[in-house]
Design a protein around this motif. Structure first.
Motif, PDB file in Angstrom:
ATOM      1  N   ALA A 112      23.236  52.063  45.588  1.00 23.42           N
ATOM      2  CA  ALA A 112      23.488  53.123  46.571  1.00 23.42           C
ATOM      3  C   ALA A 112      22.553  54.302  46.352  1.00 23.42           C
ATOM      4  N   ALA A 113      22.292  54.658  45.093  1.00 21.67           N
ATOM      5  CA  ALA A 113      21.412  55.789  44.806  1.00 21.67           C
ATOM      6  C   ALA A 113      19.984  55.513  45.267  1.00 21.67           C
ATOM      7  N   VAL A 114      19.488  54.305  45.015  1.00 19.49           N
ATOM      8  CA  VAL A 114      18.123  53.964  45.430  1.00 19.49           C
ATOM      9  C   VAL A 114      18.008  53.974  46.956  1.00 19.49           C
ATOM     10  N   CYS A 115      19.041  53.453  47.639  1.00 20.49           N
ATOM     11  CA  CYS A 115      19.009  53.445  49.107  1.00 20.49           C
ATOM     12  C   CYS A 115      18.988  54.859  49.675  1.00 20.49           C
ATOM     13  N   HIS A 116      19.724  55.777  49.064  1.00 23.96           N
ATOM     14  CA  HIS A 116      19.737  57.155  49.553  1.00 23.96           C
ATOM     15  C   HIS A 116      18.453  57.890  49.181  1.00 23.96           C
ATOM     16  N   ILE A 117      17.828  57.507  48.078  1.00 25.59           N
ATOM     17  CA  ILE A 117      16.531  58.100  47.739  1.00 25.59           C
ATOM     18  C   ILE A 117      15.488  57.724  48.786  1.00 25.59           C
ATOM     19  N   GLN A 118      15.594  56.523  49.324  1.00 26.87           N
ATOM     20  CA  GLN A 118      14.670  56.137  50.394  1.00 26.87           C
ATOM     21  C   GLN A 118      14.800  57.055  51.604  1.00 26.87           C
ATOM     22  N   LEU A 119      16.020  57.517  51.886  1.00 33.58           N
ATOM     23  CA  LEU A 119      16.199  58.469  52.979  1.00 33.58           C
ATOM     24  C   LEU A 119      15.490  59.781  52.678  1.00 33.58           C
ATOM     25  N   LEU A 120      15.640  60.277  51.452  1.00 32.00           N
ATOM     26  CA  LEU A 120      15.009  61.548  51.090  1.00 32.00           C
ATOM     27  C   LEU A 120      13.494  61.469  51.193  1.00 32.00           C
ATOM     28  N   LEU A 121      12.935  60.317  50.821  1.00 35.30           N
ATOM     29  CA  LEU A 121      11.476  60.182  50.834  1.00 35.30           C
ATOM     30  C   LEU A 121      10.907  60.180  52.245  1.00 35.30           C
ATOM     31  N   ARG A 122      11.744  59.990  53.260  1.00 38.01           N
ATOM     32  CA  ARG A 122      11.252  60.076  54.631  1.00 38.01           C
ATOM     33  C   ARG A 122      10.802  61.489  54.966  1.00 38.01           C
ATOM     34  N   SER A 123      11.492  62.481  54.429  1.00 35.88           N
ATOM     35  CA  SER A 123      11.156  63.875  54.734  1.00 35.88           C
ATOM     36  C   SER A 123      10.312  64.523  53.657  1.00 35.88           C
ATOM     37  N   VAL A 124      10.468  64.103  52.398  1.00 35.35           N
ATOM     38  CA  VAL A 124       9.684  64.673  51.292  1.00 35.35           C
ATOM     39  C   VAL A 124       9.045  63.508  50.553  1.00 35.35           C
ATOM     40  N   PRO A 125       7.925  62.962  51.051  1.00 38.47           N
ATOM     41  CA  PRO A 125       7.346  61.750  50.457  1.00 38.47           C
ATOM     42  C   PRO A 125       7.005  61.877  48.979  1.00 38.47           C
ATOM     43  N   GLY A 126       6.535  63.017  48.543  1.00 37.87           N
ATOM     44  CA  GLY A 126       6.135  63.156  47.147  1.00 37.87           C
ATOM     45  C   GLY A 126       7.186  63.761  46.259  1.00 37.87           C
ATOM     46  N   LEU A 127       8.463  63.747  46.697  1.00 38.98           N
ATOM     47  CA  LEU A 127       9.512  64.434  45.956  1.00 38.98           C
ATOM     48  C   LEU A 127       9.677  63.890  44.544  1.00 38.98           C
ATOM     49  N   LEU A 128       9.671  62.576  44.389  1.00 34.27           N
ATOM     50  CA  LEU A 128       9.940  61.960  43.087  1.00 34.27           C
ATOM     51  C   LEU A 128       8.692  61.315  42.500  1.00 34.27           C
ATOM     52  N   GLY A 129       7.522  61.777  42.943  1.00 29.65           N
ATOM     53  CA  GLY A 129       6.278  61.202  42.438  1.00 29.65           C
ATOM     54  C   GLY A 129       6.142  61.218  40.929  1.00 29.65           C
ATOM     55  N   PRO A 130       6.448  62.330  40.258  1.00 33.89           N
ATOM     56  CA  PRO A 130       6.315  62.342  38.794  1.00 33.89           C
ATOM     57  C   PRO A 130       7.295  61.425  38.079  1.00 33.89           C
ATOM     58  N   HIS A 131       8.334  60.984  38.748  1.00 39.52           N
ATOM     59  CA  HIS A 131       9.369  60.181  38.097  1.00 39.52           C
ATOM     60  C   HIS A 131       9.304  58.723  38.533  1.00 39.52           C
ATOM     61  N   TYR A 132       8.119  58.224  38.876  1.00 41.12           N
ATOM     62  CA  TYR A 132       8.014  56.872  39.415  1.00 41.12           C
ATOM     63  C   TYR A 132       8.448  55.816  38.407  1.00 41.12           C
ATOM     64  N   LYS A 133       8.350  56.100  37.116  1.00 41.67           N
ATOM     65  CA  LYS A 133       8.733  55.109  36.107  1.00 41.67           C
ATOM     66  C   LYS A 133      10.228  54.835  36.107  1.00 41.67           C
ATOM     67  N   ARG A 134      11.012  55.760  36.685  1.00 45.89           N
ATOM     68  CA  ARG A 134      12.461  55.529  36.749  1.00 45.89           C
ATOM     69  C   ARG A 134      12.808  54.392  37.703  1.00 45.89           C
ATOM     70  N   PHE A 135      11.835  53.975  38.509  1.00 41.37           N
ATOM     71  CA  PHE A 135      12.088  52.909  39.474  1.00 41.37           C
ATOM     72  C   PHE A 135      11.462  51.586  39.049  1.00 41.37           C
ATOM     73  N   PHE A 136      11.003  51.507  37.802  1.00 39.36           N
ATOM     74  CA  PHE A 136      10.585  50.224  37.280  1.00 39.36           C
ATOM     75  C   PHE A 136      11.823  49.350  37.100  1.00 39.36           C
ATOM     76  N   CYS A 137      11.694  48.068  37.381  1.00 43.73           N
ATOM     77  CA  CYS A 137      12.847  47.168  37.413  1.00 43.73           C
ATOM     78  C   CYS A 137      13.172  46.655  36.015  1.00 43.73           C
ATOM     79  N   GLY A 138      14.463  46.567  35.726  1.00 39.26           N
ATOM     80  CA  GLY A 138      14.912  45.962  34.486  1.00 39.26           C
ATOM     81  C   GLY A 138      15.010  44.452  34.622  1.00 39.26           C
ATOM     82  N   TYR A 139      14.911  43.776  33.511  1.00 42.81           N
ATOM     83  CA  TYR A 139      14.900  42.310  33.556  1.00 42.81           C
ATOM     84  C   TYR A 139      16.230  41.766  34.074  1.00 42.81           C
TER      85      TYR A 139
END
Length: 774
Positions: free
Chosen positions: A295-322
């Protein structure tokens, strides 16, 4: 006693419950009742013990009462007559000195769910609203909502509704929240509870007393309130500021939704709120609950529609776990694509490359598709990765890579040389239908650069009788025809055999009709055939149209903190069943999501010169756009540009022909479609008649002698074409102006927001193409 003995078990339990020795021993009696509940939970039908269990509810043992009430609520609908025997005991318990017994009796009295018992329940519930114990008032408030669900057609007494409104100021916060829920249910047909200024301020001041779910409920209800002044608005935002960074995701999401709702006219405040919640949302992405992470990732996608670079420095938080499930991995990869920039592109591509060999085929194909979308901006790096994946010789990987390359060359034709070199030999690995269709499209469009293209097609043509997929047969027909136009000597024989089979032996009418169309087209001449089949090509100048700009928050604010972001289709879903990008609708791509663009709740004014005539359920709008260089764009470039934003072209006139017309259409999501159709159809026409040039030419022509009139007419036609080419219109005062394109749009059903946003996007595309031609 047997563990699952069926009828024998029920007889044993009946004998035990009727045994006077067991009844005289409270502990043995309770244990017997516990065995009944355990047997019921194991799936055995113990409804035959209903009368014995009714007798057991007349006890002072609270534990025994709870067990008996569980049984009675489960089987009351099967024994409505015997359930009347329980009412007297329950009404008696409603007057018990112990508040726990009173609340237990009220709860189970409403849980019986029998319409015949409603008249016996109303009086205890009314008394429960005034009970001195908070736990009884909590149950009584929800009991009225249960009664309303049991009889939705009957109206609750106005005195009860007023009593529930007064309980909004109850000292117990749970009673207050339960009143909100009950009033929402009872007054559903009237739009729910009426939220005014005193109620709003009272709820806000007591928000800290509520638990997590109570705060979420209060914040959700408050979205209906609109502050009466700017000072009141900022006072409310100040009270909510601390909840915006709450460590509890439900409270944070509800607060942000309220922020976006009441500050819809203040985009600066909305963007500031989005920046503040980025921290809690990132924390929710690392939650131990898979559902919370998704749910959090899906809502982050909404935020990125208006602020594309909002979470740019934190891109490693979206690396997938095994160990993460595939649905979370796919959404995280979609976010990674949005966060790519020059600094992190190497790291993200290296991470995605590792996912391409995942044991889950869906995850691997999603990673390959994500690399392809990044390739629209970083084509060289991505093509190097995709080419290397072809060397693995695995069916699902090769299929995804070929499909990704097909879509990439359609948008970025400069990659075609590298793609053509990489395709050699991959047909031996491909078994997937979608992958084979993509390969056939590439062989048809770029067959002159692929040396083995005729031989690959010949193998498929020889096996066409055993081919089960109709899509493969139709794509094979088109690819062979296109290859024949550029390499006729090598393809003529196989094309004849394929057309003969499809016309004489094929049983499917679609394949047969397409073959007949190509056969008759060949009779019209090679040039005509080439004009029809080689007309659709992408254009390198379309690069400026790639990339999604920031969208207004109002376009997606209404669906934040709902299930809509979770149920939306995957953003990276490319062509699943069709092999040619010429037939693909790009509404699911992140760079061409016109449906999301048009689904907004805020009307944006475009050009003040627009004229609009509205009917009952349709709309018409006309606008003049100053973009004359569009007349010089090839029809293929214009068509490809429109497809990038999900606008389909129906027909168009040749380049520089007057009058110049293009007919368009699209389906868009409606902005407000609660009870209306979800989509609206927009038909458009682009028109340039060149009337001003014709008037100018006529004036000059009439000044000459009448001799040689036919030659003058030819000269006028040439002057008109030259005037169009110069993109100038001569006005009556002698000043030069740019030629205009008239845009006429028709829409049904009517949706002002979608129509105006469509016009804005269409004008942007036309101006972009015009500026490139300049």
């Amino acid at each position: 006693m047997p563990y699952l003995g069926g009828e024998e078990t029920v007889r044993e339990l009946r004998r035990a419950l009727s045994n006077p020795n067991v009844q005289s021993d409270p502990l043995r009696y309770r244990n017997t009742i516990l065995k009944v509940i355990r047997t019921m939970s194991q799936g055995v039908d113990v409804s035959g013990l209903f009368s014995e269990m009714v007798k057991a509810c007349a006890t002072v043992d609270v534990v025994q009462k709870k067990l008996v009430y569980v049984f009675l609520c489960s089987y009351a609908t099967l024994n409505p007559e015997l359930s009347l025997l329980v009412i007297n005991t329950l009404r008696k318990d409603c007057q018990d000195p112990n508040p726990m017994v009173r609340s237990l009796a009220l709860r189970n009295m409403t849980n019986l769910r029998l319409p015949s018992l409603v008249e016996y329940v109303e009086q205890p519930l009314t008394a429960g609203l005034r009970d001195r114990a908070a736990c009884v008032r909590r149950v009584a408030v929800l009991g009225w909502a249960k009664l309303h669900n049991l009889h939705p057609s009957s109206e609750i007494d106005a005195a009860v509704v007023n009593e529930l409104y007064s309980l909004l100021r109850d000292p117990d916060p749970v009673v207050m929240v339960n009143c909100l829920r009950a009033l929402e249910e009872i007054l559903k047909e009237e739009g729910g509870i009426a939220i005014n200024k005193p109620i709003t301020h009272h709820l806000l001041n007591r928000l800290k007393e509520c638990d997590i779910w109570g705060q979420s409920e209060v914040l959700r209800v408050l979205q209906r309130y609109r502050p009466q002044s700017e000072d009141e608005l900022f006072d409310i935002l100040s009270l909510l500021d601390s909840f915006l960074v709450s460590p509890h995701p439900p409270v944070m999401a509800a607060t942000l939704s309220l922020f976006l709702s009441i500050s819809s006219n203040l985009p600066v405040i909305s963007l500031a709120a989005l920046e503040r919640v980025s921290g809690p949302l990132l924390a929710a992405c690392g939650s131990g609950s898979r559902e919370m992470r998704f749910a959090a990732v899906c809502h982050i996608q909404l935020l990125l529609r208006s602020v594309p670079g909002l979470l740019g420095p934190h891109y490693k938080r979206f690396f997938c776990g095994y160990a993460e499930p595939a649905y979370i991995k796919e959404r995280k990869m979609q976010v990674l694509v949005e966060l790519v920039n020059d600094e992190n592109v190497a790291m993200i591509l290296d991470e995605l490359k590792g996912y391409c060999t995942d044991v889950n085929t869906d995850t691997a194909q999603a990673a390959i598709s994500a690399i392809g979308r990044i390739g629209r901006s970083y084509s060289d790096r991505c093509l190097q990765i995709l080419t290397g994946l072809l060397g693995l010789k695995q069916d699902h990987i090769t299929s995804a890579v070929v499909q990704t390359m097909r879509d990439l060359v359609w948008v970025c034709p400069q990659c075609s040389d590298t793609v053509c070199l990489a395709l050699d030999g991959c047909e031996e690995t491909l078994q997937d239908i979608q992958g084979r269709q993509a390969l056939l499209w590439l062989l048809g469009v770029y067959g002159e650069r692929i040396s083995t293209a005729p031989y690959t097609l010949e193998v498929l043509i020889d096996r066409v009788r055993s081919e089960a997929s109709l899509g493969i047969k139709m794509e094979l027909l088109t690819a062979t025809m296109r290859l024949f136009l550029c390499r006729p000597a090598e393809t003529q024989d196989m094309l004849g055999r394929l057309l003969h089979y499809c016309i004489e032996e094929e049983t499917d009418m679609c394949v047969r009709d397409q073959a007949l169309l190509y056969y008759r087209l060949l009779h019209c001449g090679i040039e005509k055939t080439r004009e029809v089949l080689q007309g659709r090509r992408s254009d390198p100048s379309l690069g400026v149209l790639i990339g999604r700009p920031a969208k207004p928050v109002s376009q997606w604010a209404r669906c934040f903190n709902t299930l809509e972001p979770l149920s939306q289709g995957a953003v990276e879903a490319e062509s699943d069943s069709r092999g040619s990008p010429e037939h693909v609708t790009y509404n699911s791509k992140p760079n061409a999501d016109l449906s999301d663009t048009l689904s907004c709740s805020h009307i944006e004014e475009v050009h003040s010169g627009a004229e609009k005539i509205e009917e009952v359920d349709c709309a018409w709008i006309e606008e003049c756009v100053r973009c004359p260089a569009v007349l010089h764009c090839s029809p293929q470039s214009l068509q490809a540009a429109m497809q990038l934003v999900n606008i389909q072209t129906l027909a168009f006139t040749p380049q520089q022909m007057l009058p110049w017309r293009v007919y368009l259409y699209t389906h868009t999501q409606r902005s407000h479609s609660m009870d209306a159709p979800n989509t609206t159809l927009i038909l458009g026409e682009l028109l340039c008649t060149g009337e001003a040039n014709q008037k100018s030419g006529v004036k000059k022509g009439t000044a000459d002698s009448e001799a040689g009139a036919e030659g003058k007419e030819d000269q006028l036609v040439r002057k008109e074409m030259d005037a169009t080419a110069d993109r100038l219109r001569v006005s009556e005062d002698g000043q030069e102006e740019e030629e205009g394109i008239k845009v006429i749009l028709n829409q049904q059903p009517k949706d002002d927001d979608a129509l105006r946003q469509f016009l804005t996007i269409l004008i942007t595309v036309l101006n972009t193409l015009s500026s490139e031609k300049d």
